[in-house]
Design a protein around this motif. Structure first.
Motif, short mmCIF file in Angstrom:
data_model
loop_
_atom_site.label_atom_id
_atom_site.label_comp_id
_atom_site.label_asym_id
_atom_site.label_seq_id
_atom_site.Cartn_x
_atom_site.Cartn_y
_atom_site.Cartn_z
N ARG A 1 0.81 -1.22 0.00
CA ARG A 1 0.00 0.00 0.00
C ARG A 1 0.85 1.26 0.00
O ARG A 1 0.43 2.29 -0.51
CB ARG A 1 -0.90 0.04 1.24
N ASN A 2 2.02 1.21 0.60
CA ASN A 2 2.85 2.39 0.76
C ASN A 2 3.58 2.69 -0.55
O ASN A 2 4.13 1.81 -1.19
CB ASN A 2 3.86 2.16 1.88
N TYR A 3 3.61 3.94 -0.96
CA TYR A 3 4.22 4.31 -2.23
C TYR A 3 5.62 4.86 -2.08
O TYR A 3 6.29 5.10 -3.08
CB TYR A 3 3.33 5.31 -2.98
N ALA A 4 6.10 5.10 -0.87
CA ALA A 4 7.46 5.59 -0.65
C ALA A 4 7.97 5.08 0.69
O ALA A 4 7.19 4.89 1.63
CB ALA A 4 7.49 7.11 -0.67
N SER A 5 9.27 4.86 0.76
CA SER A 5 9.81 4.32 2.00
C SER A 5 11.02 5.09 2.52
O SER A 5 11.46 4.83 3.63
CB SER A 5 10.19 2.86 1.81
N ASN A 6 11.55 6.02 1.73
CA ASN A 6 12.68 6.81 2.23
C ASN A 6 12.57 8.25 1.71
O ASN A 6 11.67 8.58 0.95
CB ASN A 6 14.02 6.17 1.81
N TYR B 1 10.26 10.16 -1.36
CA TYR B 1 9.32 11.23 -1.03
C TYR B 1 9.66 12.51 -1.79
O TYR B 1 8.77 13.22 -2.25
CB TYR B 1 9.27 11.48 0.47
N ASN B 2 10.95 12.82 -1.93
CA ASN B 2 11.35 14.01 -2.69
C ASN B 2 10.93 13.88 -4.15
O ASN B 2 10.49 14.86 -4.77
CB ASN B 2 12.85 14.22 -2.59
N THR B 3 11.02 12.68 -4.70
CA THR B 3 10.58 12.45 -6.07
C THR B 3 9.08 12.66 -6.21
O THR B 3 8.61 13.28 -7.17
CB THR B 3 10.95 11.01 -6.51
N ILE B 4 8.33 12.18 -5.24
CA ILE B 4 6.87 12.35 -5.26
C ILE B 4 6.49 13.82 -5.14
O ILE B 4 5.61 14.31 -5.85
CB ILE B 4 6.22 11.51 -4.14
N ILE B 5 7.17 14.54 -4.25
CA ILE B 5 6.88 15.97 -4.07
C ILE B 5 7.19 16.73 -5.36
O ILE B 5 6.41 17.58 -5.79
CB ILE B 5 7.68 16.53 -2.87
N GLY B 6 8.32 16.42 -5.99
CA GLY B 6 8.65 17.06 -7.26
C GLY B 6 7.65 16.74 -8.35
O GLY B 6 7.28 17.60 -9.15
N LEU C 1 3.85 9.88 9.32
CA LEU C 1 3.29 8.62 9.82
C LEU C 1 4.22 7.44 9.55
O LEU C 1 4.25 6.49 10.34
CB LEU C 1 1.93 8.36 9.17
N ASP C 2 4.95 7.49 8.46
CA ASP C 2 5.90 6.42 8.14
C ASP C 2 7.18 6.52 8.94
O ASP C 2 8.00 5.61 8.91
CB ASP C 2 6.24 6.44 6.64
N GLY C 3 7.39 7.63 9.62
CA GLY C 3 8.60 7.80 10.42
C GLY C 3 9.81 8.22 9.62
O GLY C 3 10.94 8.02 10.05
N VAL C 4 9.59 8.80 8.46
CA VAL C 4 10.69 9.26 7.61
C VAL C 4 11.00 10.71 7.98
O VAL C 4 10.12 11.56 7.98
CB VAL C 4 10.32 9.15 6.11
N GLN C 5 12.26 10.96 8.30
CA GLN C 5 12.68 12.31 8.71
C GLN C 5 12.96 13.15 7.48
O GLN C 5 13.86 12.83 6.70
CB GLN C 5 13.94 12.21 9.57
#
Length: 118
Positions: free
Chosen positions: A34-39, A43-48, A68-72
């Motif tokens: 279900r999760n689309y990003a893990s690091n 996430y930076n790619t998704i935001i871009g 929620l995923d705990g990614v800093q």
């Protein structure tokens, strides 16, 4: 007291309305599917990508998912989030992200202040 009874009553049970699936734990395989990003880089790619597609209204949701995923998030992540929200003229979200950046101990630099001022 009536509110509590209406929420937990036999006919209007909260669990029945929402469903058990939200209260049960899921397996790690199901969560990974279900999760689309893990690091941070994903996430930076998704935001871009969201910024390029002009879907700025989803940036806050991506940030919430990241938390929620705990990614800093890094300084670059916050810069991308703020630039994306500024492109949509969403000042409230831009200042929210700058406040979150400060609360995580990341000091805003001159570039970030120039983006907020412009």
């Amino acid at each position: 007291m009536r509110l509590i009874r209406s929420i937990t009553g036999q006919r209007n049970s909260l669990l029945r309305e929402v469903g058990w699936r939200y209260f049960s734990s899921i397996s790690t395989e199901e969560y990974a599917r279900r999760n689309y990003a893990s690091n941070v880089s994903e996430y930076n790619t998704i935001i871009g990508s969201l910024t390029a597609q002009r879907r700025h209204f989803l940036l806050r949701d991506v940030y919430d998912d990241m938390m929620l995923d705990g990614v800093q998030p890094t300084r670059d992540t916050f810069h991308s989030l703020i630039v994306g929200t500024m492109k949509s003229s969403c000042l409230q979200d831009a200042f929210y992200f700058s406040d979150q950046m400060k609360s995580m101990g990341l000091v805003p630099d001159v570039t970030l202040y120039n983006i907020l001022v412009s």
